[in-house]
Design an enzyme around this catalytic site. Sequence first.
Site, PDB file in Angstrom:
ATOM      1  N   GLY A   7     -72.544  -4.118   3.160  1.00  0.00           N
ATOM      2  CA  GLY A   7     -71.749  -4.871   4.129  1.00  0.00           C
ATOM      3  C   GLY A   7     -71.075  -6.106   3.557  1.00  0.00           C
ATOM      4  N   HIS A  15     -66.969 -11.921  -3.851  1.00  0.00           N
ATOM      5  CA  HIS A  15     -67.366 -12.986  -4.776  1.00  0.00           C
ATOM      6  C   HIS A  15     -68.832 -13.251  -4.438  1.00  0.00           C
ATOM      7  CE1 HIS A  15     -66.393 -17.062  -6.865  1.00  0.00           C
ATOM      8  NE2 HIS A  15     -67.681 -17.109  -6.552  1.00  0.00           N
ATOM      9  N   HIS A  26     -72.237 -14.203  -3.281  1.00  0.00           N
ATOM     10  CA  HIS A  26     -72.641 -15.325  -2.419  1.00  0.00           C
ATOM     11  C   HIS A  26     -73.959 -15.008  -1.736  1.00  0.00           C
ATOM     12  CE1 HIS A  26     -70.183 -12.613   0.069  1.00  0.00           C
ATOM     13  NE2 HIS A  26     -70.957 -12.963   1.085  1.00  0.00           N
ATOM     14  N   CYS A  49     -58.923 -14.254  -4.877  1.00  0.00           N
ATOM     15  CA  CYS A  49     -60.283 -14.266  -4.328  1.00  0.00           C
ATOM     16  C   CYS A  49     -60.455 -15.495  -3.439  1.00  0.00           C
ATOM     17  CB  CYS A  49     -61.305 -14.273  -5.464  1.00  0.00           C
ATOM     18  SG  CYS A  49     -62.989 -14.601  -4.908  1.00  0.00           S
ATOM     19  N   ASN A  64     -75.478  -9.683   0.599  1.00  0.00           N
ATOM     20  CA  ASN A  64     -74.881  -8.383   0.880  1.00  0.00           C
ATOM     21  C   ASN A  64     -74.161  -7.906  -0.377  1.00  0.00           C
ATOM     22  OD1 ASN A  64     -75.704  -8.485   3.606  1.00  0.00           O
ATOM     23  ND2 ASN A  64     -73.910  -9.716   4.134  1.00  0.00           N
TER      24      ASN A  64
HETATM   25  P1  5GP Z   1     -70.300 -11.131   3.535  1.00  0.00           P
HETATM   26  O1  5GP Z   1     -70.123 -10.242   4.741  1.00  0.00           O
HETATM   27  O2  5GP Z   1     -69.269 -10.839   2.475  1.00  0.00           O
HETATM   28  O3  5GP Z   1     -71.698 -11.150   3.010  1.00  0.00           O
HETATM   29  O4  5GP Z   1     -70.077 -12.599   4.065  1.00  0.00           O
HETATM   30  C1  5GP Z   1     -68.881 -13.290   3.975  1.00  0.00           C
HETATM   31  C2  5GP Z   1     -69.039 -14.546   4.804  1.00  0.00           C
HETATM   32  O5  5GP Z   1     -67.965 -15.419   4.495  1.00  0.00           O
HETATM   33  C3  5GP Z   1     -68.992 -14.299   6.306  1.00  0.00           C
HETATM   34  O6  5GP Z   1     -70.223 -14.754   6.896  1.00  0.00           O
HETATM   35  C4  5GP Z   1     -67.788 -15.102   6.795  1.00  0.00           C
HETATM   36  O7  5GP Z   1     -68.011 -15.737   8.035  1.00  0.00           O
HETATM   37  C5  5GP Z   1     -67.603 -16.109   5.666  1.00  0.00           C
HETATM   38  N1  5GP Z   1     -66.224 -16.533   5.477  1.00  0.00           N
HETATM   39  C6  5GP Z   1     -65.121 -15.720   5.436  1.00  0.00           C
HETATM   40  N2  5GP Z   1     -64.024 -16.453   5.208  1.00  0.00           N
HETATM   41  C7  5GP Z   1     -64.428 -17.757   5.134  1.00  0.00           C
HETATM   42  C8  5GP Z   1     -63.724 -18.982   4.915  1.00  0.00           C
HETATM   43  O8  5GP Z   1     -62.500 -19.044   4.752  1.00  0.00           O
HETATM   44  N3  5GP Z   1     -64.469 -20.128   4.904  1.00  0.00           N
HETATM   45  C9  5GP Z   1     -65.831 -20.103   5.081  1.00  0.00           C
HETATM   46  N4  5GP Z   1     -66.454 -21.287   5.047  1.00  0.00           N
HETATM   47  N5  5GP Z   1     -66.511 -18.964   5.272  1.00  0.00           N
HETATM   48  C10 5GP Z   1     -65.826 -17.802   5.295  1.00  0.00           C
HETATM   49 ZN    ZN Z   2     -63.987 -15.309  -6.785  1.00  0.00          ZN
END
Ligand code: 5GP
Ligand code: ZN
Length: 116
Positions: free
Chosen positions: A92, A97, A99, A3, A86
Amino acid sequence: MDCLFCKIVKGEIPCTKVYEDDKVLAFNDINPVAPYHILVIPKQHFDSIADVSDKDMEIVAHIHSVINKIAIDKGFSDAGFRIINNCREDGGQEVKHLHYHVLAGKKLPLYEAEKK
Ligand code: 5GP
Ligand code: ZN
């Protein structure tokens, strides 16, 4: 478990930390869609908000408390901000994990997080 955000919690992948305590980590999103784009995550792994049981739900209140602290600390509490979670496929969610996105620093158009 493989993860990405657990690796960030363990320090195996670097991040720009905004806040940390024993239960929560907050760091800058790598692909910001607003002047402030902060991710707030529990250190404990949950796949999504739909995977948090009632007995564990206090972490969500704690995350909201941390978001309020960050907003005051960064100076965008009075102007306002947006919190986005999300959840799963249709929501989406890309990183599995739990967040919360915190967007701030400008007048946000609707559905900003969908523009990623
Ligand atoms: P989700 O689409 O799952 O709600 O958002 C995932 C978020 O994680 C995205 O906005 C993406 O830019 C961010 N993200 C993905 N990989 C990384 C990473 O390695 N470091 C950081 N700081 N953000 C990440
Ligand atoms: Zn995790």
